[in-house]
Motif scaffolding. Structure first.
Motif, PDB file in Angstrom:
ATOM      1  N   VAL A 116       8.549   2.439   8.544  1.00  0.00           N
ATOM      2  CA  VAL A 116       9.316   1.347   7.962  1.00  0.00           C
ATOM      3  C   VAL A 116       8.442   0.686   6.905  1.00  0.00           C
ATOM      4  CG1 VAL A 116      10.448  -0.858   8.402  1.00  0.00           C
ATOM      5  CG2 VAL A 116      10.573   0.970  10.107  1.00  0.00           C
ATOM      6  N   GLU A 117       8.946   0.642   5.679  1.00  0.00           N
ATOM      7  CA  GLU A 117       8.242  -0.019   4.576  1.00  0.00           C
ATOM      8  C   GLU A 117       9.008  -1.294   4.243  1.00  0.00           C
ATOM      9  OE1 GLU A 117       7.524   2.579   1.264  1.00  0.00           O
ATOM     10  OE2 GLU A 117       6.574   4.088   2.529  1.00  0.00           O
ATOM     11  N   ASP A 118       8.567  -2.416   4.859  1.00  0.00           N
ATOM     12  CA  ASP A 118       9.285  -3.683   4.710  1.00  0.00           C
ATOM     13  C   ASP A 118       9.348  -4.162   3.260  1.00  0.00           C
ATOM     14  OD1 ASP A 118      10.118  -4.216   7.360  1.00  0.00           O
ATOM     15  OD2 ASP A 118       8.049  -4.713   7.882  1.00  0.00           O
ATOM     16  N   LYS A 119       8.272  -4.040   2.522  1.00  0.00           N
ATOM     17  CA  LYS A 119       8.259  -4.531   1.133  1.00  0.00           C
ATOM     18  C   LYS A 119       9.271  -3.790   0.266  1.00  0.00           C
ATOM     19  CE  LYS A 119       3.635  -6.412   0.995  1.00  0.00           C
ATOM     20  NZ  LYS A 119       2.321  -6.397   0.360  1.00  0.00           N
ATOM     21  N   LYS A 120       9.433  -2.497   0.485  1.00  0.00           N
ATOM     22  CA  LYS A 120      10.387  -1.695  -0.288  1.00  0.00           C
ATOM     23  C   LYS A 120      11.776  -1.675   0.359  1.00  0.00           C
ATOM     24  CE  LYS A 120       7.195   1.691  -2.262  1.00  0.00           C
ATOM     25  NZ  LYS A 120       6.935   3.145  -2.340  1.00  0.00           N
ATOM     26  N   GLU A 121      11.864  -2.201   1.575  1.00  0.00           N
ATOM     27  CA  GLU A 121      13.094  -2.145   2.370  1.00  0.00           C
ATOM     28  C   GLU A 121      13.576  -0.704   2.501  1.00  0.00           C
ATOM     29  OE1 GLU A 121      15.863  -5.049   0.792  1.00  0.00           O
ATOM     30  OE2 GLU A 121      14.792  -6.651   1.833  1.00  0.00           O
ATOM     31  N   GLU A 122      12.659   0.156   2.976  1.00  0.00           N
ATOM     32  CA  GLU A 122      12.944   1.581   3.166  1.00  0.00           C
ATOM     33  C   GLU A 122      12.491   2.045   4.542  1.00  0.00           C
ATOM     34  OE1 GLU A 122      12.395   3.064  -1.463  1.00  0.00           O
ATOM     35  OE2 GLU A 122      10.981   3.768   0.055  1.00  0.00           O
TER      36      GLU A 122
END
Length: 111
Positions: free
Chosen positions: A27-33
């Motif tokens: 989960v890449e929170d900054k990219k919302e991916e």
């Protein structure tokens, strides 16, 4: 991640019965991916009623999948290849997308 949660997620994304397993969930929170990495869990593949050994793997590919909440979701996998009886090399069929598509069948239905 608990085994029960991973198993439930697995069945939603690509059922265990297809031979594919989730090996990583990022989960890449900054990219919302969300990036879901799959691996084919067997060293053989059944084609036209015959079992073939996995010969090698194509380089990793990425497919756009249905969003999980508001996060863009991607499936990543190396596609196994087999050698057929005539000596030709063939990529196995993947259960979530067409041969040349870069989106999953589920994502395509939502377009």
């Amino acid at each position: 991640m608990s085994k029960d949660l991973l198993k439930a997620l697995q069945e939603l994304i690509v059922p265990v019965s297809t031979g594919w397993d989730i090996i990583d969930f990022i989960v890449e929170d900054k990219k919302e991916e969300v990036h879901i990495h799959l691996s084919y869990g067997s060293n053989t593949y059944k084609e036209s009623g015959k079992k073939h050994s996995i010969y090698d793997y194509r380089p990793s590919r990425k497919w756009r999948h249905l969003d999980l909440w508001h996060y863009k979701t991607y499936i990543h996998a190396e596609i196994p290849r087999i050698i057929l009886d005539d000596g030709s090399v063939k990529s196995i069929t993947i259960p979530w997308s067409g041969e040349h598509s870069r989106i999953t069948d589920w994502f395509e239905k939502k377009l």
